[in-house]
Design a protein around this motif. Structure first.
Motif, PDB file in Angstrom:
ATOM      1  N   ASP A  73      47.228  93.117  67.202  1.00 60.84           N
ATOM      2  CA  ASP A  73      48.202  93.870  67.988  1.00 60.84           C
ATOM      3  C   ASP A  73      48.714  95.062  67.190  1.00 60.84           C
ATOM      4  O   ASP A  73      48.909  94.976  65.979  1.00 60.84           O
ATOM      5  CB  ASP A  73      49.362  92.923  68.347  1.00 60.84           C
ATOM      6  N   GLU A  74      48.925  96.202  67.851  1.00 61.79           N
ATOM      7  CA  GLU A  74      49.391  97.412  67.161  1.00 61.79           C
ATOM      8  C   GLU A  74      50.735  97.202  66.472  1.00 61.79           C
ATOM      9  O   GLU A  74      50.978  97.739  65.398  1.00 61.79           O
ATOM     10  CB  GLU A  74      49.517  98.578  68.153  1.00 61.79           C
ATOM     11  N   LYS A  75      51.609  96.406  67.096  1.00 57.89           N
ATOM     12  CA  LYS A  75      52.935  96.157  66.496  1.00 57.89           C
ATOM     13  C   LYS A  75      52.806  95.380  65.194  1.00 57.89           C
ATOM     14  O   LYS A  75      53.423  95.726  64.196  1.00 57.89           O
ATOM     15  CB  LYS A  75      53.834  95.399  67.485  1.00 57.89           C
TER      16      LYS A  75
ATOM     17  N   GLU B  58      56.773 101.815  67.116  1.00 53.78           N
ATOM     18  CA  GLU B  58      57.686 102.364  66.109  1.00 53.78           C
ATOM     19  C   GLU B  58      59.118 101.863  66.330  1.00 53.78           C
ATOM     20  O   GLU B  58      59.834 101.581  65.366  1.00 53.78           O
ATOM     21  CB  GLU B  58      57.640 103.899  66.122  1.00 53.78           C
ATOM     22  N   ASP B  59      59.527 101.747  67.600  1.00 49.96           N
ATOM     23  CA  ASP B  59      60.839 101.157  67.915  1.00 49.96           C
ATOM     24  C   ASP B  59      60.908  99.727  67.382  1.00 49.96           C
ATOM     25  O   ASP B  59      61.878  99.313  66.755  1.00 49.96           O
ATOM     26  CB  ASP B  59      61.089 101.101  69.429  1.00 49.96           C
ATOM     27  N   PHE B  60      59.847  98.984  67.673  1.00 54.06           N
ATOM     28  CA  PHE B  60      59.748  97.597  67.233  1.00 54.06           C
ATOM     29  C   PHE B  60      59.911  97.505  65.710  1.00 54.06           C
ATOM     30  O   PHE B  60      60.726  96.740  65.201  1.00 54.06           O
ATOM     31  CB  PHE B  60      58.392  97.035  67.681  1.00 54.06           C
ATOM     32  N   LEU B  61      59.130  98.320  65.005  1.00 52.47           N
ATOM     33  CA  LEU B  61      59.192  98.338  63.539  1.00 52.47           C
ATOM     34  C   LEU B  61      60.595  98.685  63.060  1.00 52.47           C
ATOM     35  O   LEU B  61      61.123  98.039  62.154  1.00 52.47           O
ATOM     36  CB  LEU B  61      58.183  99.339  62.982  1.00 52.47           C
ATOM     37  N   TYR B  62      61.197  99.704  63.643  1.00 52.53           N
ATOM     38  CA  TYR B  62      62.537 100.136  63.231  1.00 52.53           C
ATOM     39  C   TYR B  62      63.532  98.986  63.308  1.00 52.53           C
ATOM     40  O   TYR B  62      64.288  98.751  62.359  1.00 52.53           O
ATOM     41  CB  TYR B  62      63.012 101.309  64.098  1.00 52.53           C
ATOM     42  N   TYR B  63      63.564  98.278  64.433  1.00 47.39           N
ATOM     43  CA  TYR B  63      64.543  97.204  64.596  1.00 47.39           C
ATOM     44  C   TYR B  63      64.316  96.069  63.590  1.00 47.39           C
ATOM     45  O   TYR B  63      65.272  95.519  63.038  1.00 47.39           O
ATOM     46  CB  TYR B  63      64.514  96.652  66.019  1.00 47.39           C
ATOM     47  N   VAL B  64      63.059  95.717  63.350  1.00 43.14           N
ATOM     48  CA  VAL B  64      62.773  94.641  62.398  1.00 43.14           C
ATOM     49  C   VAL B  64      63.206  95.041  60.989  1.00 43.14           C
ATOM     50  O   VAL B  64      63.923  94.296  60.303  1.00 43.14           O
ATOM     51  CB  VAL B  64      61.278  94.249  62.424  1.00 43.14           C
ATOM     52  N   ILE B  65      62.789  96.221  60.550  1.00 44.43           N
ATOM     53  CA  ILE B  65      63.133  96.685  59.201  1.00 44.43           C
ATOM     54  C   ILE B  65      64.642  96.878  59.065  1.00 44.43           C
ATOM     55  O   ILE B  65      65.243  96.521  58.044  1.00 44.43           O
ATOM     56  CB  ILE B  65      62.371  97.986  58.848  1.00 44.43           C
ATOM     57  N   PHE B  66      65.282  97.420  60.093  1.00 43.38           N
ATOM     58  CA  PHE B  66      66.738  97.607  60.069  1.00 43.38           C
ATOM     59  C   PHE B  66      67.453  96.266  59.876  1.00 43.38           C
ATOM     60  O   PHE B  66      68.365  96.153  59.050  1.00 43.38           O
ATOM     61  CB  PHE B  66      67.204  98.285  61.363  1.00 43.38           C
TER      62      PHE B  66
END
Length: 197
Positions: free
Chosen positions: A154-156, A122-130
């Protein structure tokens, strides 16, 4: 190539080696155990200024004559610039364990480069989308290319695919001629080794 520490980027036309301390201080304070290094990225007008441990730099310079140290992005950016033939902006992610690098390139120009640490998918997703939102990219239209420690299962990448329509694992057509070697390589995982040849 060195990956770590903190960094800043300066357009070449404004870059002056006598001001590297000032440039760096816009983003971070140099620690007592660090020194600064800099290099110009090939085929671009970007100069990277980055911190590196004094002890490491001294050790490397004492062991290797004519050593040239470069920031890790110096290796990657020319490759991504050449890959981004599409006129629309593209996002390139290089995934490491616990952190990733993001490059956003539009019309052969670097729009954004940064590194983020993450603990969860979720951290990974947040930074990419941000980053996409801040550069006004649309997850419905702008592609995201993955390389490094990742694959489609991969889950990410699965979570990212729920929010970005066009997520692809970046493949590289290696220039090595030995089929026995190339058949064993996972091109997205070994991208940096392949593009450094």
């Amino acid at each position: 190539y060195y990956l770590g520490g903190r960094f800043t980027m300066v357009p070449e036309k404004y870059f002056d080696t006598s001001n590297i301390d000032s440039y760096f201080s816009f983003n971070a304070k140099l620690r007592d155990n660090e020194t600064l290094a800099w290099d110009k990225v090939s085929d671009s007008d970007i100069c990277f200024i980055y911190s590196i441990p004094k002890e490491l730099k001294t050790l490397l310079e004492s062991r290797f004559a004519n050593l040239n140290i470069g920031h890790f992005a110096h290796l990657q950016l020319p490759y991504y610039l050449n890959e981004s033939l599409d006129p629309q902006a593209s996002v390139y992610l290089y995934i490491h364990k616990g952190f990733f690098q993001i490059f956003i390139i539009e019309k052969n120009k670097l729009i954004l480069y940064n590194e983020f640490e993450y603990d969860t998918k979720e951290d990974f997703l947040y930074y990419v989308i941000f980053c996409m939102e801040q550069t006004q990219l649309n997850p419905e239209f702008n592609p995201v290319f993955l390389s490094g420690e990742i694959n489609h299962e991969d889950e990410k990448s699965t979570l990212l695919s729920n929010y970005v329509r066009n997520v692809k694992v970046l493949s590289n057509n290696t220039k090595l001629h030995n089929n026995e070697i190339t058949s064993k390589l996972i091109s997205h995982k070994h991208l940096l080794q392949l593009i450094s040849q």
